[in-house]
Structures are given as structure tokens and as C-alpha cells.
Design a protein around this motif. Structure first.
Motif, PDB file in Angstrom:
ATOM      1  N   ALA A 245      26.267 132.681  47.233  1.00 51.35           N
ATOM      2  CA  ALA A 245      26.501 131.338  46.695  1.00 51.35           C
ATOM      3  C   ALA A 245      25.198 130.557  46.542  1.00 51.35           C
ATOM      4  N   THR A 246      24.198 130.839  47.374  1.00 53.10           N
ATOM      5  CA  THR A 246      22.905 130.150  47.249  1.00 53.10           C
ATOM      6  C   THR A 246      22.226 130.536  45.937  1.00 53.10           C
ATOM      7  N   GLU A 247      22.239 131.821  45.610  1.00 51.48           N
ATOM      8  CA  GLU A 247      21.665 132.253  44.334  1.00 51.48           C
ATOM      9  C   GLU A 247      22.440 131.657  43.162  1.00 51.48           C
ATOM     10  N   ALA A 248      23.767 131.604  43.284  1.00 52.57           N
ATOM     11  CA  ALA A 248      24.575 131.002  42.223  1.00 52.57           C
ATOM     12  C   ALA A 248      24.160 129.557  42.000  1.00 52.57           C
ATOM     13  N   ASP A 272      30.767 134.437  45.471  1.00 60.39           N
ATOM     14  CA  ASP A 272      31.558 134.046  46.638  1.00 60.39           C
ATOM     15  C   ASP A 272      32.022 132.599  46.458  1.00 60.39           C
ATOM     16  N   LEU A 273      33.338 132.381  46.418  1.00 63.09           N
ATOM     17  CA  LEU A 273      33.893 131.041  46.194  1.00 63.09           C
ATOM     18  C   LEU A 273      34.640 130.522  47.415  1.00 63.09           C
ATOM     19  N   ASN A 274      34.428 131.130  48.557  1.00 62.96           N
ATOM     20  CA  ASN A 274      35.008 130.594  49.792  1.00 62.96           C
ATOM     21  C   ASN A 274      34.605 129.125  49.910  1.00 62.96           C
ATOM     22  N   SER A 275      35.586 128.248  50.088  1.00 59.63           N
ATOM     23  CA  SER A 275      35.313 126.805  50.042  1.00 59.63           C
ATOM     24  C   SER A 275      34.388 126.339  51.154  1.00 59.63           C
ATOM     25  N   SER A 276      34.331 127.089  52.266  1.00 57.00           N
ATOM     26  CA  SER A 276      33.445 126.702  53.354  1.00 57.00           C
ATOM     27  C   SER A 276      32.044 127.267  53.172  1.00 57.00           C
ATOM     28  N   ALA A 280      28.426 123.339  48.097  1.00 60.27           N
ATOM     29  CA  ALA A 280      27.405 122.651  47.316  1.00 60.27           C
ATOM     30  C   ALA A 280      27.713 122.703  45.824  1.00 60.27           C
ATOM     31  N   LEU A 281      28.370 123.770  45.368  1.00 58.28           N
ATOM     32  CA  LEU A 281      28.769 123.828  43.957  1.00 58.28           C
ATOM     33  C   LEU A 281      29.748 122.708  43.634  1.00 58.28           C
ATOM     34  N   THR A 282      30.660 122.434  44.562  1.00 58.40           N
ATOM     35  CA  THR A 282      31.594 121.321  44.381  1.00 58.40           C
ATOM     36  C   THR A 282      30.846 119.991  44.326  1.00 58.40           C
ATOM     37  N   CYS A 283      29.825 119.849  45.167  1.00 59.52           N
ATOM     38  CA  CYS A 283      29.017 118.623  45.160  1.00 59.52           C
ATOM     39  C   CYS A 283      28.324 118.428  43.806  1.00 59.52           C
ATOM     40  N   GLU A 333      23.175 125.309  53.444  1.00 61.19           N
ATOM     41  CA  GLU A 333      22.066 126.148  52.972  1.00 61.19           C
ATOM     42  C   GLU A 333      21.573 125.691  51.603  1.00 61.19           C
ATOM     43  N   GLU A 334      22.451 125.068  50.838  1.00 58.74           N
ATOM     44  CA  GLU A 334      22.095 124.624  49.481  1.00 58.74           C
ATOM     45  C   GLU A 334      21.656 123.165  49.454  1.00 58.74           C
ATOM     46  N   PHE A 335      21.423 122.569  50.622  1.00 60.96           N
ATOM     47  CA  PHE A 335      20.971 121.181  50.723  1.00 60.96           C
ATOM     48  C   PHE A 335      19.778 120.883  49.808  1.00 60.96           C
ATOM     49  N   PRO A 336      18.716 121.728  49.799  1.00 58.35           N
ATOM     50  CA  PRO A 336      17.560 121.414  48.957  1.00 58.35           C
ATOM     51  C   PRO A 336      17.870 121.452  47.459  1.00 58.35           C
ATOM     52  N   PHE A 337      18.861 122.219  47.036  1.00 62.17           N
ATOM     53  CA  PHE A 337      19.222 122.272  45.618  1.00 62.17           C
ATOM     54  C   PHE A 337      19.859 120.951  45.180  1.00 62.17           C
ATOM     55  N   LEU A 338      20.680 120.381  46.052  1.00 54.71           N
ATOM     56  CA  LEU A 338      21.269 119.081  45.746  1.00 54.71           C
ATOM     57  C   LEU A 338      20.187 117.998  45.732  1.00 54.71           C
ATOM     58  N   ALA A 339      19.172 118.153  46.586  1.00 52.51           N
ATOM     59  CA  ALA A 339      18.065 117.198  46.585  1.00 52.51           C
ATOM     60  C   ALA A 339      17.292 117.267  45.268  1.00 52.51           C
TER      61      ALA A 339
END
Length: 458
Positions: A245-248, A272-276, A280-283, A333-339
Motif C-alpha cells: 500500500a505504501t508503493e501504491a 492491499d486494500l485492508n482498511s487498517s 492513507a489512500l482514503t485520506c 507509514e504513509e504519513f510523509p506522502f500526505l504531508a
């Protein structure tokens, strides 16, 4: 354009532990090792796991609950991996186990860190304690179950508790408030372990009762109940580890911010689309990201699927949003991508970190903010997380440094590629070793999306 991602590391590691506990054969379909997982698999061989790669399958033979117990335990595989392996060993409270390293400054520090980690998750009885060698037995007693500020059991402890209960044939139940990282729970259920995992709270109210509570300003709370009881035998099944999911998130972010032609379509296969895991994709979707799940598969006890990503419509911008600790826990793990996304968004974005992670993430957020300010965006670091005010157009920004955090490095690499910088992000070799081939694929996406047709070019 179509891209296949590296498999999710965490799910692969958990699946390998599961395969050891299976009494017989398990087959992983369409398999390739995620970066850095093979050393973990090799240690599991010492517990009795056998596996061979046959074409696109990994065929594994497990030992069930009668797995071997090596006396030398690993101390250098990272927290989550070590805790799972030590939990397997903790089934025997009489055997003496050993942590050992070279008798030098590095080795002494390594053993000291391992002892500290051991005592965080287990009760043990020391047998001999030397600077570079620690021998001990596991105590029958267990550490108390503690919940975090969100009302959940922390992921590593949660996975450990479920594994410990399973291998000892015991009973355990606990309740949490939500945003539970549940890949291991769903995997146990898929392989036939006696696990009950259900939502409680909202379903017990009628629609009228829910509306009345909302009208009175009362919060309609939901809790998650987990119960595990004795399982005699686990039988093998086919399994599949979907894409990371991080690469996605990296591909979705690049397509969103790079200003590529509006008719571009990017397909990410089997994510991987497990909601937990993919929160970050939802964000990013809430911020206005233009992507959709076009093929959703509920198989192997969880959910994965293909994501189709499109550039933002002409004149559209991402919108700043406020994300709570509860929301961020599903995509930390995807915190920096949202930043990075927030630097391009209209208005203010607030990214709040769960309380237990704030001290740990403070220094990495300081480094991330220092890099993002080079774009001209306003980035503030505070105790709870980051506050970012974006710009309508970002044309500047270079000399980024991902430091020692591969997720920071990958997010900054996406930013650098979007800005068409010639120089790679500093420490990008760590990104490449963690996510092999992803930087080349991201560059390929931009090159193909922006390439002029031959007739136009001529």
C-alpha cells in the motif's frame, strides 16, 4: 499504463509464521519475496519451516504446534519480527534461551537493546547476564495488556497476544475502540483458527436511536471485540500476498501532483486494500485525489484489488483537511506522502499523530518539514504532528534528503520526480533497498505520461 507493485512485507512475514503453524502444506500464489523478508524466512527454518519456490509459487511445509525451538534467538531483525519469533519460543518456559553478539561496543549495545525490547513484551527469568550475552527462560506469567490513547492494543503486542494464545491452546478476549490493525486477525480466521472478530455498538441501535443521539450531540461509539479460543490443528490453504500500500500511495501521489496530461490512466494491480493498512489512500481521496478501485476481490480472508488513478481535472486542486489520530493510525507509514500532498493543497492540512508515536516521530517530522519548506509551503511541526499550508503552484524545491526513514525518502522522491529535478534525493539507496525498482517505475510513469506522440514530435 499498468504497474505491478512489490508485495506487502508485513503481510508476507505474518503469512510465513502462519505457514509454520500449519500442519502440512501451504502454497503462496504468484509469489516473489518482498525486500528484506528472506532473512526472516531463514530464521523460521530453524523453527522447522521448509519452503521451496516452484515457478510463481512458494510451497511451504509447516510443523504445526510441534515446531522446533532453537536455543539461540535472533536480536537484529527489527522489533515486530523479533517479537513474533520470541513469542514462538516462549511456548516453552523451561528451555534456556540466549541472546549473543560480538563482545565489542556494537555487540554489547545490540544485546542491551534486545534485552530492553524483550522486557517490554515478556516476563523472563535471567539465568546469566553478561555484556554481550544474555541467557534466560520465559516466565509463565504474562505482562498486563495495556491499551493506547485510542483504546486499542498496540499492533505488535496485539499480534503477539493472539499468537501466544494460539500456540498455548488458551483463551483470550479483549475489546477495542476501532482503527485496529487487523491483518493478522483476518489471516488467523482465514486459516481456520477459532477467532471471533466483530463490531459492537452501532448495530445494537435502531436508526431512530442513532438519529436522536446525533441530534443530542452524543457520539455513536463503536467497539471491536476479539475472542480466540483453543484450535487443535491448522490446515494448509492457498494464499496470496497483495501489493504494498505504501508503493501504491507513491504512484497515486505522483499522478496527482505531477501535472501530467489529463487523459492519462494509471492502473495499479492487486493492491492491499485492508482498511487498517491502506487508510492513507482514503485520506488522499478526502483531499480530492482522483482514483478509484476498479476491481475489488475479497479472497484469502481479506481484500485487495486494482486501483485506477487519474490526474486532477483541469483547474482542480487538492483541498486541505484535518486528520485525527484515529484516522492517521490506519496509514501511519504513509504519513510523509500526505504531508507532500498537503504542500499542493488549498488551505490548511493538519496531520495528527497518535499519542504513543509522537516522541518517536518528532525527529523524522522535523527532517521532513525542513525538506518540504524548500518548496515554499508553510510547514509547522508541533507536538501532535504537522500543520501545512500549501501553494497553488510549486515550481521550486530540490536538494531533498530522505535520511534514514525510507518512507520519507520515497515521498520526497515522488516530490522530486514531480518537480523534474535531475538529482536524486539524498539517501535514495535506502529507498531502493526497501522498495526495489519503484523509483525507476515512477520515473517511467512520468516519462510515458508526458512523452509527445511521434507524429506531433516530428
Amino acid at each position: 499504463m499498468e504497474f505491478v507493485l512489490n508485495p506487502d512485507r508485513e503481510r508476507m512475514e505474518l503469512a510465513l509464521v502462519m505457514a509454520l503453524l500449519v500442519n502440512g502444506r501451504t502454497v503462496f500464489e504468484d509469489f516473489s519475496f518482498a525486500a528484506g523478508v528472506e532473512p526472516f524466512a531463514e530464521v523460521l527454518k530453524e523453527f522447522g519451516l521448509n519452503y521451496t519456490q516452484q515457478g510463481h509459487q512458494l510451497v511451504l511445509e509447516g510443523k504445526g504446534f510441534q515446531y522446533a525451538l532453537p536455543s539461540m534467538l535472533p536480536i537484529d531483525l527489527g522489533e515486530s519480527r523479533c517479537v513474533m519469533l520470541w513469542t514462538l519460543a516462549s511456548k516453552d518456559v523451561e528451555q534456556i534461551y540466549t541472546f549473543a553478539a560480538e563482545n565489542d561496543e556494537t555487540g554489547i549495545a545490540q544485546v542491551a537493546r534486545a534485552k530492553e525490547l524483550l522486557q517490554k513484551y515478556f516476563k523472563v527469568k535471567p539465568v546469566d547476564d553478561e555484556p554481550a550475552k544474555f541467557t534466560f527462560t520465559f516466565a509463565p506469567e504474562e505482562v498486563a495488556i495495556k491499551k493506547d490513547s485510542l483504546g486499542n492494543v498496540a499492533t505488535i503486542m496485539r499480534n503477539r497476544l493472539l499468537l501466544r494464545t494460539l500456540i498455548r491452546g488458551e483463551y483470550l478476549s479483549f475489546e477495542e475502540k476501532g482503527s485496529v490493525h487487523d491483518q493478522w486477525t483476518k489471516m488467523l480466521m482465514y486459516f481456520g483458527v477459532n477467532v471471533k472478530y466483530e463490531s459492537r455498538g452501532m448495530e445494537q441501535l435502531t436508526e431512530l436511536e442513532r438519529r436522536m443521539m446525533i441530534a443530542r450531540g452524543q457520539k455513536v461509539e463503536r467497539s471491536l471485540f476479539t475472542e480466540i479460543s483453543e484450535t487443535q490443528v491448522i490446515t494448509g490453504r492457498d494464499y496470496y500476498i497483495p501489493g504494498d500500500a505504501t508503493e501504491a500511495m507513491a504512484f497515486v501521489l505522483l499522478t496527482t501532483i505531477a501535472g501530467i496530461p489529463k487523459n492519462t490512466e494509471v492502473c495499479l494491480k492487486n493492491v492491499d486494500l485492508n482498511s487498517s493498512r491502506a487508510g492513507a489512500l482514503t485520506c488522499l481521496k478526502r483531499m480530492g485525489g482522483n482514483f478509484e478501485t476498479v476491481s475489488r476481490r475479497e479472497r484469502f480472508g481479506d481484500v485487495y484489488g486494482d486501483i485506477m488513478v487519474y490526474p486532477l481535472a483541469s483547474g482542480k486542486r487538492l483541498q486541505g483537511r484535518r486528520f485525527s489520530e484515529d484516522t492517521m493510525a490506519t496509514g501511519i507509514e504513509e504519513f510523509p506522502f500526505l504531508a507532500v500532498a498537503a504542500c499542493f493543497a488549498e488551505g490548511e492540512t493538519i496531520l495528527r499523530i497518535p499519542k504513543e508515536l509522537r516522541k518517536e516521530m518528532r525527529s523524522t517530522n522535523e527532517a521532513l518539514a525542513e525538506n518540504l519548506r524548500k518548496t515554499g509551503a508553510e510547514v509547522g511541526v508541533y507536538d501532535d504532528g504537522l500543520v501545512i499550508r500549501g501553494l497553488e503552484t510549486i515550481v521550486n524545491g530540490s536538494d531533498f534528503d530522505g535520511g534514514e526513514v525510507p518512507q520519507n525518502g520515497l515521498a520526497l522522491s515522488v516530490l522530486s520526480i514531480a518537480l523534474e529535478n535531475d538529482e536524486p534525493v539524498a539517501n535514495s539507496e535506502l529507498v531502493e533497498s526497501t522498495y526495489p525498482g519503484v523509483l525507476q517505475k515512477l520515473k517511467q510513469l512520468l516519462e510515458q505520461a508526458t512523452a509527445k506522440p511521434e507524429t506531433e514530435a516530428s
